[in-house]
Design a protein around this motif. Structure first.
Motif, PDB file in Angstrom:
ATOM      1  N   TYR A 120       0.152  14.401  14.027  1.00 12.79           N
ATOM      2  CA  TYR A 120      -1.174  13.908  13.658  1.00 12.79           C
ATOM      3  C   TYR A 120      -1.016  12.462  13.199  1.00 12.79           C
ATOM      4  O   TYR A 120      -0.186  12.159  12.341  1.00 12.79           O
ATOM      5  N   TYR A 121      -1.806  11.589  13.788  1.00 11.68           N
ATOM      6  CA  TYR A 121      -1.687  10.157  13.532  1.00 11.68           C
ATOM      7  C   TYR A 121      -2.804   9.627  12.630  1.00 11.68           C
ATOM      8  O   TYR A 121      -3.958  10.067  12.742  1.00 11.68           O
ATOM      9  N   ALA A 122      -2.464   8.636  11.832  1.00  7.13           N
ATOM     10  CA  ALA A 122      -3.462   7.737  11.259  1.00  7.13           C
ATOM     11  C   ALA A 122      -3.814   6.751  12.374  1.00  7.13           C
ATOM     12  O   ALA A 122      -2.983   5.910  12.749  1.00  7.13           O
ATOM     13  N   HIS A 123      -5.016   6.862  12.919  1.00 11.16           N
ATOM     14  CA  HIS A 123      -5.364   6.111  14.121  1.00 11.16           C
ATOM     15  C   HIS A 123      -5.409   4.608  13.873  1.00 11.16           C
ATOM     16  O   HIS A 123      -5.257   3.811  14.800  1.00 11.16           O
ATOM     17  N   ARG A 124      -5.663   4.225  12.657  1.00 11.01           N
ATOM     18  CA  ARG A 124      -5.535   2.849  12.189  1.00 11.01           C
ATOM     19  C   ARG A 124      -5.225   2.907  10.694  1.00 11.01           C
ATOM     20  O   ARG A 124      -5.164   3.981  10.109  1.00 11.01           O
ATOM     21  N   PHE A 125      -5.042   1.756  10.072  1.00  8.10           N
ATOM     22  CA  PHE A 125      -4.825   1.695   8.629  1.00  8.10           C
ATOM     23  C   PHE A 125      -6.177   1.661   7.930  1.00  8.10           C
ATOM     24  O   PHE A 125      -7.108   1.012   8.408  1.00  8.10           O
ATOM     25  N   ASP A 126      -6.287   2.370   6.819  1.00  6.78           N
ATOM     26  CA  ASP A 126      -7.550   2.426   6.076  1.00  6.78           C
ATOM     27  C   ASP A 126      -7.436   1.596   4.794  1.00  6.78           C
ATOM     28  O   ASP A 126      -6.839   2.036   3.813  1.00  6.78           O
ATOM     29  N   PRO A 127      -8.017   0.401   4.778  1.00 10.74           N
ATOM     30  CA  PRO A 127      -7.919  -0.455   3.590  1.00 10.74           C
ATOM     31  C   PRO A 127      -8.776   0.036   2.429  1.00 10.74           C
ATOM     32  O   PRO A 127      -8.633  -0.461   1.303  1.00 10.74           O
ATOM     33  N   GLU A 128      -9.658   1.015   2.665  1.00  8.67           N
ATOM     34  CA  GLU A 128     -10.561   1.485   1.618  1.00  8.67           C
ATOM     35  C   GLU A 128     -10.065   2.764   0.935  1.00  8.67           C
ATOM     36  O   GLU A 128     -10.760   3.316   0.084  1.00  8.67           O
ATOM     37  N   THR A 129      -8.886   3.237   1.334  1.00  7.87           N
ATOM     38  CA  THR A 129      -8.300   4.414   0.686  1.00  7.87           C
ATOM     39  C   THR A 129      -6.921   4.045   0.177  1.00  7.87           C
ATOM     40  O   THR A 129      -6.150   3.394   0.890  1.00  7.87           O
ATOM     41  N   ASP A 130      -6.620   4.454  -1.056  1.00  4.95           N
ATOM     42  CA  ASP A 130      -5.297   4.206  -1.598  1.00  4.95           C
ATOM     43  C   ASP A 130      -4.252   4.813  -0.665  1.00  4.95           C
ATOM     44  O   ASP A 130      -4.359   5.984  -0.264  1.00  4.95           O
ATOM     45  N   LEU A 131      -3.253   4.029  -0.292  1.00  7.52           N
ATOM     46  CA  LEU A 131      -2.274   4.481   0.692  1.00  7.52           C
ATOM     47  C   LEU A 131      -1.537   5.737   0.226  1.00  7.52           C
ATOM     48  O   LEU A 131      -1.264   6.636   1.034  1.00  7.52           O
ATOM     49  N   GLU A 132      -1.259   5.839  -1.055  1.00 14.42           N
ATOM     50  CA  GLU A 132      -0.555   7.025  -1.540  1.00 14.42           C
ATOM     51  C   GLU A 132      -1.401   8.287  -1.353  1.00 14.42           C
ATOM     52  O   GLU A 132      -0.863   9.366  -1.067  1.00 14.42           O
ATOM     53  N   GLU A 133      -2.716   8.178  -1.501  1.00 17.14           N
ATOM     54  CA  GLU A 133      -3.583   9.334  -1.260  1.00 17.14           C
ATOM     55  C   GLU A 133      -3.430   9.823   0.179  1.00 17.14           C
ATOM     56  O   GLU A 133      -3.300  11.030   0.432  1.00 17.14           O
ATOM     57  N   THR A 134      -3.426   8.881   1.116  1.00 15.30           N
ATOM     58  CA  THR A 134      -3.266   9.237   2.522  1.00 15.30           C
ATOM     59  C   THR A 134      -1.911   9.876   2.781  1.00 15.30           C
ATOM     60  O   THR A 134      -1.814  10.912   3.461  1.00 15.30           O
ATOM     61  N   LEU A 135      -0.864   9.288   2.231  1.00 18.31           N
ATOM     62  CA  LEU A 135       0.485   9.789   2.482  1.00 18.31           C
ATOM     63  C   LEU A 135       0.688  11.171   1.875  1.00 18.31           C
ATOM     64  O   LEU A 135       1.360  12.031   2.461  1.00 18.31           O
TER      65      LEU A 135
END
Length: 321
Positions: A120-135
């Motif tokens: 499952y990919y992050a289709h692009r980077f999300d500047p509006e979400t804290d990166l640690e939350e995504t990871l």
């Protein structure tokens, strides 16, 4: 078909993968799409790429790909999807928040009728979400068995390095794959993305290796766009226009024909072999609207171009030092 290890993971992917961007669920009817997928599998392709937004509506391409793959034993192939782009009117219908990631995985699983998605990919980077939350969300989805691996598409070197630092610090599962655009014309990942990913154990599964069909040589300078081609499509032709507007590059591409001919290759096979010359590249994603295209493209697997050929390609395309 030859196979390569994906980064530091245990996955071995076919050198040629089949994608569904701009084709399955939109330009190509379901039965034709299934014929392409069946042909791909029968010719050794074990990696099928998809995304939430592919198709005429969200999850439509996933449905087509999932149905086609049900003919085959689940353990014999890998299938992907991607999440990020806006897919509805709600503020929660986009991005890489924990909420959106977890809900979309469930929708992707339902669309494909699968128990798990391989990547499952992050289709692009999300500047509006804290990166640690995504990871952490990706880490949890792997722990739950809903996805086996995760990766990202078109992240910058700085974004990749930030993610690598966080997963190491928090002891989270690492990304195993990057999906960037890469072809004879678009070489941007060579300088930073490839070295960073190689250091971090992240493989490259590249898209648009034929530059939207331009590297097949069918778009000739000063000539009308061929009927039935992607460039002539009123809806999807926009994705080809940035290449077609460069008349000089189109002329240069025509000069690659003798290199292909002396190697017994089509122009498409030459372009794919060029991409696969890099050990950092695990697989090149092709698109196909007809089974014959799949059969032609898989023949690029295992092709080794000589140093003389590679230098001549660089010289023709204006990349020679």
């Amino acid at each position: 078909m030859e196979y390569r290890r994906l980064g530091s993971s245990g996955l071995k992917l076919s050198e040629i993968s089949l994608g569904s961007w701009l084709t399955y669920g939109s330009r190509v009817e379901a039965e034709a799409a299934k014929a392409c997928i069946r042909t791909a599998y029968e010719h050794g392709i074990n990696h099928f790429d998809c995304a939430v937004v592919y198709g005429a509506q969200p999850h439509q391409a996933e449905e087509v790909v999932g149905e086609a793959l049900r003919e085959f034993p689940r353990h014999t192939y890998t299938v992907t999807s991607k999440v990020f782009w806006k897919v509805g009117p709600s503020t929660y219908d986009q991005g890489l928040s924990r909420k959106h990631l977890i809900e979309r995985v469930e929708m992707s699983l339902k669309a494909m009728k699968l128990d798990y998605i391989d990547i499952y990919y992050a289709h692009r980077f999300d500047p509006e979400t804290d990166l640690e939350e995504t990871l952490r969300a990706f880490d949890d989805l792997v722990a739950q068995g809903k996805i086996l691996y995760w990766g990202f598409s078109q992240w910058t070197p700085a974004q990749i390095e930030r993610a690598a630092a966080i997963v190491d610090k928090r002891n989270l599962r690492r990304p195993v794959v990057s999906q960037p655009v890469y072809n004879m014309i678009d070489r941007g990942i060579e300088q930073e993305v490839m070295p960073i990913c190689a250091r971090e154990g992240i493989g490259q599964v590249v898209y648009s290796p034929l530059a939207q069909g331009v590297l097949t040589g069918k778009y000739k300078p000063g000539m009308p766009i061929p009927e039935g081609s992607r460039g002539a499509d009123p809806k999807y032709g926009k994705f080809v226009q940035r290449y077609l507007s460069d008349e000089e590059m189109l002329r240069r591409i025509q000069q690659l024909q003798p290199i292909a001919e002396r190697n017994g290759l089509t122009m498409a096979q030459l372009a794919l072999a060029w991409v696969l010359r890099r050990p950092e590249v695990t697989s090149a994603i092709i698109g196909a609207t007809r089974p014959e295209q799949v059969v032609e493209n898989v023949k690029a697997s295992g092709v080794k171009l000589s140093e003389e050929d590679l230098k001549e390609i660089d010289r023709i395309l204006g990349y020679a030092e």
